[in-house]
Design a protein around this motif. Structure first.
Motif, PDB file in Angstrom:
ATOM      1  N   GLU A  97       0.813  -1.150   0.122  1.00 33.76           N
ATOM      2  CA  GLU A  97      -0.052   0.071   0.147  1.00 33.76           C
ATOM      3  C   GLU A  97       0.845   1.155  -0.073  1.00 33.76           C
ATOM      4  N   LEU A  98       2.081   1.076   0.511  1.00 31.65           N
ATOM      5  CA  LEU A  98       2.756   2.486   0.608  1.00 31.65           C
ATOM      6  C   LEU A  98       3.949   2.254  -0.481  1.00 31.65           C
ATOM      7  N   GLY A  99       3.907   1.587  -1.342  1.00 33.12           N
ATOM      8  CA  GLY A  99       4.700   1.410  -2.517  1.00 33.12           C
ATOM      9  C   GLY A  99       6.174   0.963  -2.313  1.00 33.12           C
ATOM     10  N   LEU A 100       6.491   0.232  -1.212  1.00 31.39           N
ATOM     11  CA  LEU A 100       7.695   0.030  -0.984  1.00 31.39           C
ATOM     12  C   LEU A 100       8.001  -1.030  -2.068  1.00 31.39           C
ATOM     13  N   TYR A 101       9.330  -1.159  -2.358  1.00 26.49           N
ATOM     14  CA  TYR A 101      10.241  -1.986  -3.308  1.00 26.49           C
ATOM     15  C   TYR A 101       9.683  -3.397  -3.169  1.00 26.49           C
ATOM     16  N   PRO A 102       9.136  -3.952  -3.904  1.00 24.55           N
ATOM     17  CA  PRO A 102       9.025  -5.566  -3.735  1.00 24.55           C
ATOM     18  C   PRO A 102      10.349  -6.380  -3.960  1.00 24.55           C
ATOM     19  N   GLY A 103      11.198  -5.763  -4.659  1.00 29.57           N
ATOM     20  CA  GLY A 103      12.567  -6.532  -4.808  1.00 29.57           C
ATOM     21  C   GLY A 103      12.429  -7.024  -6.421  1.00 29.57           C
ATOM     22  N   LEU A 104      13.593  -7.773  -6.563  1.00 29.96           N
ATOM     23  CA  LEU A 104      13.654  -8.169  -8.042  1.00 29.96           C
ATOM     24  C   LEU A 104      12.646  -9.293  -8.219  1.00 29.96           C
TER      25      LEU A 104
END
Length: 232
Positions: A97-104
């Motif tokens: 929801e906060l748009g944090l990086y989900p990684g590769l």
């Protein structure tokens, strides 16, 4: 500017369990990756050192990590992080929801994505930070009281191999209790973030992790962003 609605909604729910967050002057909200992630443990260790200053400065600490009740118990026992300030989610819904990086994210799955990130692919700054752990850093504080490191470089700063030793210890802890820390490998690459809110719930600092070993924009002193708010 106003803090993200998703974050404020979550804090409203947390306030039911931790009423003091509505009283504090400032709120430091840390979104950790999986509780078995080395970044989460290293960040928690940095926060524990500064906890007396946070309390003295009337800054409420709230951490939200990906994990379970069992992993949160183990995490707090190992790092010394206060249990009442840690909230474990089985899925990274607030992270998303906060748009944090989900990684590769690649076809090979989360493990391959994690390995590539450890090699610096889709994870800027990781290799540089790994190297810093081995080379030492005179701008970073000492982490261990050991005659070996004193003989190798002196005292009062991060000596060569010192941070690498801390990270090795953390790795041994996680691998030795992997099934407790990591219930699913789906979120191995998910990164976290840091938010500092004032008493009006206005966002006065925000940092979103961009890769592994990148939980702060100043890794030598991870809490440097707080220096103007801490009481010595």
């Amino acid at each position: 500017m106003k803090a993200p609605k998703a974050l404020l909604d979550r804090l409203e729910k947390i306030a039911l369990e931790l009423p003091s967050i509505g009283v504090s002057k400032l709120k430091l909200v840390v979104l950790l990756s999986q509780l078995g992630d080395f970044d989460s443990i290293e960040y928690a260790q940095a926060l524990v050192v500064e906890l007396p200053k946070l309390q003295k400065s009337n800054i409420e600490l709230i951490a939200i990590g990906i994990g379970s009740k069992d992993s949160a118990e183990r995490f707090c026992s190992y790092t010394g992080f206060p249990k009442q300030y840690l909230f474990a989610d089985s899925e990274p819904i607030i992270h998303q929801e906060l748009g944090l990086y989900p990684g590769l994210k690649i076809a090979g799955g989360p493990w391959l994505g994690l390995l590539l990130m450890c090699a610096g692919i889709g994870s800027p700054g990781t290799l540089k930070e790994v190297l810093r752990g081995y080379s030492g850093d005179r701008s970073a504080p000492q982490r261990l009281d050991s005659k070996m490191f004193e003989l190798a470089g002196g005292n009062g700063f991060q000596r060569p191999f010192e941070l690498a030793t801390v990270r090795l210890r953390n790795m041994v802890e996680v691998l030795g209790a992997w099934s407790t820390y990591v219930k699913t490998d789906k979120y191995l690459t998910q990164r976290g973030g840091t938010y500092l809110l004032n008493q009006n719930n206005e966002l006065i600092y925000e940092f979103k992790d961009k890769g592994i070993l990148g939980f702060s924009e100043t890794m030598a002193t991870p809490l440097k962003f707080l220096e103007n708010y801490l009481v010595n």
